[in-house]
Design an enzyme around this catalytic site. Structure first.
Site, PDB file in Angstrom:
ATOM      1  N   HIS A   1      -3.872   0.940   7.940  1.00  0.00           N
ATOM      2  CA  HIS A   1      -2.341   1.683   7.815  1.00  0.00           C
ATOM      3  C   HIS A   1      -2.259   2.653   6.994  1.00  0.00           C
ATOM      4  O   HIS A   1      -1.861   3.848   7.246  1.00  0.00           O
ATOM      5  CB  HIS A   1      -1.434   0.475   7.592  1.00  0.00           C
ATOM      6  CG  HIS A   1       0.026   0.956   7.304  1.00  0.00           C
ATOM      7  ND1 HIS A   1       1.197   0.196   8.297  1.00  0.00           N
ATOM      8  CD2 HIS A   1       0.672   1.629   6.389  1.00  0.00           C
ATOM      9  CE1 HIS A   1       2.105   0.815   7.824  1.00  0.00           C
ATOM     10  NE2 HIS A   1       1.877   1.928   6.964  1.00  0.00           N
ATOM     11  N   GLU A   2      -2.821   2.510   5.758  1.00  0.00           N
ATOM     12  CA  GLU A   2      -2.561   3.503   4.682  1.00  0.00           C
ATOM     13  C   GLU A   2      -3.561   4.712   5.387  1.00  0.00           C
ATOM     14  O   GLU A   2      -3.077   5.922   5.155  1.00  0.00           O
ATOM     15  CB  GLU A   2      -3.239   2.950   3.258  1.00  0.00           C
ATOM     16  CG  GLU A   2      -2.392   1.940   2.981  1.00  0.00           C
ATOM     17  CD  GLU A   2      -0.640   2.278   2.817  1.00  0.00           C
ATOM     18  OE1 GLU A   2      -0.414   3.479   2.911  1.00  0.00           O
ATOM     19  OE2 GLU A   2      -0.212   1.207   3.110  1.00  0.00           O
TER      20      GLU A   2
ATOM     21  N   CYS B   1       6.702  -0.540   6.886  1.00  0.00           N
ATOM     22  CA  CYS B   1       6.174   0.782   6.125  1.00  0.00           C
ATOM     23  C   CYS B   1       7.373   1.390   5.296  1.00  0.00           C
ATOM     24  O   CYS B   1       8.361   1.408   5.598  1.00  0.00           O
ATOM     25  CB  CYS B   1       5.856   1.837   7.214  1.00  0.00           C
ATOM     26  SG  CYS B   1       5.384   3.315   6.264  1.00  0.00           S
ATOM     27  N   LEU B   2       7.033   1.666   4.138  1.00  0.00           N
ATOM     28  CA  LEU B   2       8.073   2.161   3.199  1.00  0.00           C
ATOM     29  C   LEU B   2       8.567   3.423   3.903  1.00  0.00           C
ATOM     30  O   LEU B   2       9.735   3.821   3.374  1.00  0.00           O
ATOM     31  CB  LEU B   2       7.425   2.512   2.014  1.00  0.00           C
ATOM     32  CG  LEU B   2       7.022   1.305   1.140  1.00  0.00           C
ATOM     33  CD1 LEU B   2       6.563   1.725  -0.359  1.00  0.00           C
ATOM     34  CD2 LEU B   2       8.318  -0.082   1.176  1.00  0.00           C
TER      35      LEU B   2
ATOM     36  N   GLY C   1       0.783  -1.267   0.092  1.00  0.00           N
ATOM     37  CA  GLY C   1       0.031   0.012   0.010  1.00  0.00           C
ATOM     38  C   GLY C   1       0.698   1.363  -0.025  1.00  0.00           C
ATOM     39  O   GLY C   1       2.206   1.267   0.447  1.00  0.00           O
TER      40      GLY C   1
ATOM     41  N   HIS D   1      -2.191   6.995   7.537  1.00  0.00           N
ATOM     42  CA  HIS D   1      -1.003   7.993   6.773  1.00  0.00           C
ATOM     43  C   HIS D   1      -1.791   9.334   6.535  1.00  0.00           C
ATOM     44  O   HIS D   1      -1.038  10.462   6.302  1.00  0.00           O
ATOM     45  CB  HIS D   1      -0.395   7.541   5.561  1.00  0.00           C
ATOM     46  CG  HIS D   1       0.954   6.432   5.897  1.00  0.00           C
ATOM     47  ND1 HIS D   1       2.009   6.672   6.415  1.00  0.00           N
ATOM     48  CD2 HIS D   1       1.045   5.201   5.569  1.00  0.00           C
ATOM     49  CE1 HIS D   1       2.692   5.932   6.204  1.00  0.00           C
ATOM     50  NE2 HIS D   1       2.241   4.876   5.862  1.00  0.00           N
TER      51      HIS D   1
ATOM     52  N   GLN E   1       3.199   9.962   1.613  1.00  0.00           N
ATOM     53  CA  GLN E   1       4.397   9.409   1.439  1.00  0.00           C
ATOM     54  C   GLN E   1       5.284   9.505   0.414  1.00  0.00           C
ATOM     55  O   GLN E   1       6.500   9.200   0.154  1.00  0.00           O
ATOM     56  CB  GLN E   1       4.238   7.955   1.522  1.00  0.00           C
ATOM     57  CG  GLN E   1       3.729   7.201   2.598  1.00  0.00           C
ATOM     58  CD  GLN E   1       3.894   5.727   2.715  1.00  0.00           C
ATOM     59  OE1 GLN E   1       2.618   5.369   2.263  1.00  0.00           O
ATOM     60  NE2 GLN E   1       4.789   4.979   3.452  1.00  0.00           N
TER      61      GLN E   1
HETATM   62 NI    NI Z   1       2.877   3.079   5.772  1.00  0.00          NI
END
Ligand code: NI
Length: 178
Positions: free
Chosen positions: A145-146, A103-104, A49, A149, A54
């Site tokens: 999670h997304e 997470c990226l 995701g 963000h 991000q």
């Molecule tokens: Ni993330």
């Protein structure tokens, strides 16, 4: 299409509340191009995701794609590309599921986070059409999670027990499959 640079923890954009996207703006080349870039960036870095903040765009847009062949997440669940804009999440159960999230924007780490096991997602899709769908399992975790963000939250904030935070190699050696 282009692979975008990914903001990492500490950059203030990850802590801002992203702006809602006006529905009439969704079909514009700017937003459609951003969505394409987000999908490409997610795939490039083996994410499941990605949220617009991000990639330095403070807008309420997120993408998800879960492939059982993803090297970062062992899962049997396949979920085709899903785009959700201006999401609202309603938990449908008190029951929670714990997952070792990554997470990226928090590279190299995994942490155990508990979230509601079943949710209702209301949002707009990439064409601006309303989506209303129940989710559970791995995709429900990814969606939550997304969506976090988009509201300036990282999974790190939700780790209740910081002994359950590990580097990738140690996660694989000592925690994977727990
Ligand atoms: Ni993330």
């Amino acid at each position: 299409m282009a692979i975008r640079k990914v903001a990492v923890m500490g950059h203030p954009i990850l802590r801002q509340i992203a702006k809602e996207v006006p529905p009439e703006a969704i079909q514009t080349p700017e937003i459609q191009g951003l969505i394409e870039d987000m999908i490409e960036t997610m795939r490039e870095y083996d994410g499941v995701g990605l949220a617009a903040p991000q990639v330095y765009e403070s807008l309420q847009i997120a993408v998800m794609e879960i492939d059982s062949g993803n090297p970062r997440y062992a899962t049997a669940t396949n979920t085709p590309v899903t785009v959700f804009i201006n999401p609202k999440i309603t938990p449908l159960t008190e029951e929670t599921t714990g997952m070792w999230e990554g997470c990226l924007s928090v590279p190299g780490l995994r942490g155990l986070v508990y979230r509601p096991s079943k949710i209702l997602l209301e949002a707009l899709d990439r064409d601006g059409k309303p989506i209303k769908k129940e989710w559970d399992g791995f995709p429900a975790v990814a969606i939550q999670h997304e969506t976090d963000h988009l509201f300036g939250k990282l999974y790190i904030d939700r780790i209740e027990d910081t002994t359950q935070l590990a580097f990738n190699d140690e996660y694989r050696k000592y925690h994977q499959g727990e």
